[in-house]
Design a protein around this motif. Structure first.
Motif, short mmCIF file in Angstrom:
data_model
loop_
_atom_site.label_atom_id
_atom_site.label_comp_id
_atom_site.label_asym_id
_atom_site.label_seq_id
_atom_site.Cartn_x
_atom_site.Cartn_y
_atom_site.Cartn_z
N VAL A 1 -1.57 3.16 3.89
CA VAL A 1 -2.77 3.81 3.37
C VAL A 1 -3.34 2.95 2.24
CG1 VAL A 1 -3.75 5.87 2.31
CG2 VAL A 1 -1.87 6.08 3.94
N PRO A 2 -4.49 2.31 2.46
CA PRO A 2 -5.05 1.41 1.45
C PRO A 2 -5.69 2.18 0.30
CG PRO A 2 -6.54 1.56 3.32
CD PRO A 2 -5.31 2.36 3.68
N SER A 3 -6.08 1.42 -0.72
CA SER A 3 -6.73 2.01 -1.89
C SER A 3 -7.61 0.94 -2.52
CB SER A 3 -5.68 2.48 -2.90
OG SER A 3 -6.28 2.88 -4.11
N ASP A 4 -8.62 1.39 -3.26
CA ASP A 4 -9.45 0.42 -3.98
C ASP A 4 -9.01 0.28 -5.43
OD1 ASP A 4 -10.22 2.87 -4.91
OD2 ASP A 4 -12.35 2.66 -4.46
N GLN A 5 -7.89 0.92 -5.77
CA GLN A 5 -7.31 0.79 -7.11
C GLN A 5 -5.88 0.28 -6.99
OE1 GLN A 5 -8.06 4.83 -8.75
NE2 GLN A 5 -9.31 3.76 -10.26
N TRP A 6 -5.51 -0.60 -7.94
CA TRP A 6 -4.21 -1.27 -7.84
C TRP A 6 -3.47 -1.21 -9.17
CZ3 TRP A 6 -2.75 -2.88 -3.07
CH2 TRP A 6 -3.77 -3.03 -2.11
N VAL A 7 -2.16 -1.22 -9.06
CA VAL A 7 -1.27 -1.41 -10.21
C VAL A 7 -0.69 -2.81 -10.09
CG1 VAL A 7 0.87 -0.67 -11.31
CG2 VAL A 7 -0.70 1.04 -10.37
N TYR A 8 -0.82 -3.60 -11.15
CA TYR A 8 -0.41 -5.00 -11.12
C TYR A 8 0.91 -5.20 -11.87
CZ TYR A 8 -4.92 -6.23 -9.12
OH TYR A 8 -6.01 -6.32 -8.28
N ALA B 1 -0.79 -0.40 -4.36
CA ALA B 1 -1.93 0.50 -4.27
C ALA B 1 -1.68 1.75 -5.10
CB ALA B 1 -2.19 0.88 -2.81
N ARG B 2 -2.71 2.15 -5.81
CA ARG B 2 -2.63 3.38 -6.60
C ARG B 2 -3.18 4.52 -5.75
NH1 ARG B 2 -5.29 4.12 -12.62
NH2 ARG B 2 -4.70 6.32 -12.92
N ALA B 3 -2.33 5.49 -5.47
CA ALA B 3 -2.72 6.58 -4.57
C ALA B 3 -3.65 7.56 -5.25
CB ALA B 3 -1.47 7.31 -4.08
N ASP B 4 -4.69 7.99 -4.52
CA ASP B 4 -5.56 9.05 -5.06
C ASP B 4 -4.95 10.41 -4.74
OD1 ASP B 4 -6.09 9.47 -2.35
OD2 ASP B 4 -8.04 8.47 -2.43
N SER B 5 -5.59 11.46 -5.21
CA SER B 5 -5.04 12.82 -5.05
C SER B 5 -4.95 13.21 -3.58
CB SER B 5 -5.89 13.83 -5.83
OG SER B 5 -7.24 13.80 -5.38
N GLU B 6 -5.90 12.75 -2.77
CA GLU B 6 -5.86 13.09 -1.35
C GLU B 6 -4.64 12.47 -0.67
OE1 GLU B 6 -8.61 12.56 2.71
OE2 GLU B 6 -9.37 11.92 0.75
N THR B 7 -4.32 11.23 -1.03
CA THR B 7 -3.15 10.57 -0.46
C THR B 7 -1.87 11.27 -0.86
OG1 THR B 7 -4.33 8.45 -0.48
CG2 THR B 7 -1.94 8.36 -0.27
N VAL B 8 -1.80 11.74 -2.10
CA VAL B 8 -0.62 12.46 -2.58
C VAL B 8 -0.41 13.73 -1.75
CG1 VAL B 8 0.36 13.72 -4.54
CG2 VAL B 8 -0.81 11.53 -4.91
N VAL B 9 -1.50 14.45 -1.49
CA VAL B 9 -1.40 15.67 -0.66
C VAL B 9 -0.99 15.31 0.76
CG1 VAL B 9 -2.74 17.54 0.36
CG2 VAL B 9 -3.06 16.95 -2.05
N THR C 1 0.85 -1.19 0.00
CA THR C 1 0.00 0.00 0.00
C THR C 1 0.89 1.25 0.00
OG1 THR C 1 -0.07 0.03 2.41
CG2 THR C 1 -1.82 -1.20 1.27
N SER C 2 0.27 2.40 -0.06
CA SER C 2 1.02 3.64 0.10
C SER C 2 1.57 3.72 1.53
CB SER C 2 0.13 4.86 -0.17
OG SER C 2 -0.36 4.86 -1.49
N LEU C 3 2.72 4.37 1.68
CA LEU C 3 3.31 4.61 2.99
C LEU C 3 3.30 6.11 3.23
CD1 LEU C 3 4.84 3.62 5.51
CD2 LEU C 3 6.95 3.81 4.18
N VAL C 4 2.48 6.57 4.16
CA VAL C 4 2.33 8.00 4.45
C VAL C 4 2.39 8.20 5.95
CG1 VAL C 4 0.84 10.02 4.26
CG2 VAL C 4 0.95 8.38 2.36
N ASP C 5 3.31 9.03 6.41
CA ASP C 5 3.45 9.33 7.83
C ASP C 5 3.67 8.07 8.66
OD1 ASP C 5 3.72 11.15 9.86
OD2 ASP C 5 1.57 11.34 10.27
N GLY C 6 4.37 7.09 8.08
CA GLY C 6 4.64 5.85 8.77
C GLY C 6 3.49 4.88 8.81
N LYS C 7 2.40 5.19 8.13
CA LYS C 7 1.21 4.35 8.16
C LYS C 7 0.90 3.79 6.78
CE LYS C 7 -0.94 7.11 11.86
NZ LYS C 7 0.10 8.16 11.93
#
Length: 568
Positions: free
Chosen positions: A37-44, A85-93, A29-35
């Motif tokens: 972050v899941p997503s409902d979209q994936w890169v395979y 996990a494919r990060a959405d715009s909110e996760t990028v911010v 998954t994405s790694l943000v602030d040590g946590k």
């Protein structure tokens, strides 16, 4: 703060440090602030052997999975090896915001923690995880030999010798009377890294050195090859930071489309530096956008590296080094791209090169000796070859597509290592394969016109220095005076090697970085710990110096010296 914290912060989740289970797939998954972050979209990530057997079906399967038309459970056999996990715009911010919060606290850690302890721990963990790292790279489609090369480069980047060099550049201290004077480098703040798709893991680790300067880091894992980046940052780098007690947002990693993510970084007031890998054309445009947005651009663009072979060179070794041009099917920026040869040794060198090129082959990434990678679209290769032949170049070897067993075939997904001979320096750059990086297994050998050695040396130096690009250059020569002339006078490029592998890594020397169209207007050897920091001068006095005496101190010292009296 004088020592590392021994207890990791709670913000680093256990599942953020490793891969989560996802239907048997290696999943990150994405790694943000040590946590995590899941997503409902994936890169395979498609298995490299499945791609080798049937590229069309494998890529179709990948598209179906990523569009949601197929579930991982419905995928045939072992054709899919991982997902990210494919990060959405909110996760990028959120990733940038976390980095901004962490940067001040991380910078407060002393240099011996940020650089010495972090670097030593990271080197140890990279060595411990070397086999696992190679396995991940194999899953992603990197040939075994090139996977070992990437790991070797990472180990050199954080070797004790390299760390000692970084340390020497980060802080210089002297005494001047009652004053303690230091010249030190301070972090820029939030650094965002956009690694390339051809060697993303090693490029991501290069960017990690910016952490040692006290910066925080956000990394975009490329969609075409995200697994290695996610693995090495989640499971190698993040645990080391946690062990040192770094704030969670010191390192953040997300995967997504490059254009919207780069735009988000440019628009964010929290981002200070952006490290960008890409073509020279796109990179120069991006540099302009960075400057307009008040960001520092750190560019890693195309290379068009030159190799000089003098008349007394060890031709056997030189030819072996020149075959590095074909590693990864030429789709690496730091390989030989053109060879300038003394007229006395053109024929024997070309014969040796053709002989050695014949042994460069494609195949399964797990096979020893495989160095070619698939080239799914080869029309640009043939257009470039046709341009060279139309310009008078002679085909020495190669020039065809082939199957993994070496059989020539118009539908083959590999390209034969190809050498063309260009006679004469004059007009050589009218040929596209000489003028620009080709990014294919196509190497032009330029035979210089006969002339006295003094004239040839002048022409060789001028030819290398007039290259519009400037990543690496290398020279093969034995005469110490000739070597000294090349070393002294070749000024273009971020790295110059003499009688050595062109692509090999060495402690303390840069792995990337260059001038001209390779590095943009701010281009130079790329040590990210240095390029993502800035120089600051500091003077600390014990308080016993009268300000007026300080203002005219040098004047008084000069007058005292002229009078032959002690400086009061």
């Amino acid at each position: 703060m004088s020592s590392a914290r021994t207890t990791p912060r709670a913000s680093h989740d256990e599942d953020a440090a490793g891969a989560a289970a996802g239907g048997g797939l290696l999943t990150y998954t994405s790694l943000v602030d040590g946590k995590s972050v899941p997503s409902d979209q994936w890169v395979y990530v498609v298995d490299s052997d499945a791609l080798l057997k049937d590229a069309f079906s494998s890529l179709t399967l990948k598209r179906k999975l990523e569009s949601g038309r197929l579930t991982p459970e419905e995928a045939p056999g072992d054709s899919i090896v991982g997902r990210v996990a494919r990060a959405d715009s909110e996760t990028v911010v959120q990733a940038v915001e976390a980095a901004s919060r962490a940067s001040v606290e991380w910078n407060a850690f002393p240099l011996d923690v940020r650089l010495d302890q972090f670097g030593a721990l990271l080197h140890r963990r990279l060595a411990e995880q070397a086999d696992r790292t190679i396995e991940i790279l194999l899953r992603e489609g990197h040939p075994l030999e090139l996977a070992r090369w990437q790991v070797s480069g990472a180990l050199e980047c954080f070797s004790p010798e390299s760390l000692a060099f970084y340390r020497s550049q980060m802080l210089h201290e002297t005494r001047h009377g009652d004053r303690r004077i230091s010249v030190r480098r301070r972090p820029d703040g939030v650094v965002c890294l956009n690694p390339p798709q051809n060697a993303p893991l090693s490029s991501a680790l290069l960017g990690v050195t910016s952490l040692m300067a006290g910066n925080s880091l956000v990394v975009r894992a490329p969609r075409s090859a995200p697994l290695g980046v996610m693995y090495v940052l989640h499971e190698v780098v993040a645990p080391v930071l946690a062990e040192l007690g770094a704030p969670g947002g010191t390192l953040n990693v997300v995967c997504g489309d490059p254009a919207p993510m780069l735009s988000a970084w440019l628009d964010s007031p929290l981002v200070d530096d952006i490290m960008y890998f890409g073509s020279s054309e796109a990179g120069v445009r991006f540099q302009e956008r960075c400057v307009a947005a008040g960001k520092k651009p750190i560019l890693e663009l195309a290379g068009n590296d030159a190799v000089v072979v003098w008349k007394d060179a060890d031709l056997e070794y030189a030819a072996e080094a020149l075959t590095e041009s074909f590693y990864g099917s030429g789709q690496l920026c730091m390989i030989p791209n053109q060879v300038v040869v003394h007229p006395d040794v053109v024929e024997p060198l070309v014969a040796l090169l053709a002989e050695k090129a014949a042994g460069i082959r494609g195949g399964s990434v797990r096979e020893e000796g495989v160095l070619l990678t698939p080239v799914l679209r080869n029309e640009k290769f043939f257009a470039c070859l046709d341009d060279a032949l139309a310009g008078g170049a002679e085909l020495v070897c190669g020039g065809h597509a082939m199957q993994d067993d070496g059989t020539r075939s118009p539908t083959g997904i590999f390209l034969e290592p190809t050498v063309v001979l260009v006679r004469g320096l004059a007009g050589a750059r009218e040929i596209q394969a000489v003028r620009h990086e080709t990014f294919f297994p196509l190497l032009p050998v330029i035979a210089a016109e006969p002339a006295p050695d003094a004239v040839l040396l002048e022409r060789f130096v001028e030819f290398v220095n007039s290259n519009a690009y400037g990543l690496r250059n290398s020279v093969w020569a034995r005469d110490p005076e000739v070597v000294d002339q090349f070393v002294t006078r070749i000024t273009k490029g971020g790295l110059l090697k003499v009688n050595d592998s062109h692509i090999g890594f060495l402690p303390g020397l840069p792995t990337h970085g260059g001038t001209g169209l390779t590095g943009g207007v701010y281009g130079e050897a790329n040590y990210p710990i240095l390029r993502t920091s800035h120089i600051q001068g500091v003077s600390v006095s014990g308080g016993g110096i009268r300000p007026r005496d300080a203002v005219f101190g040098a004047w008084h010292a000069m007058r005292a010296a002229a009078a032959g009296t002690p400086d009061a």
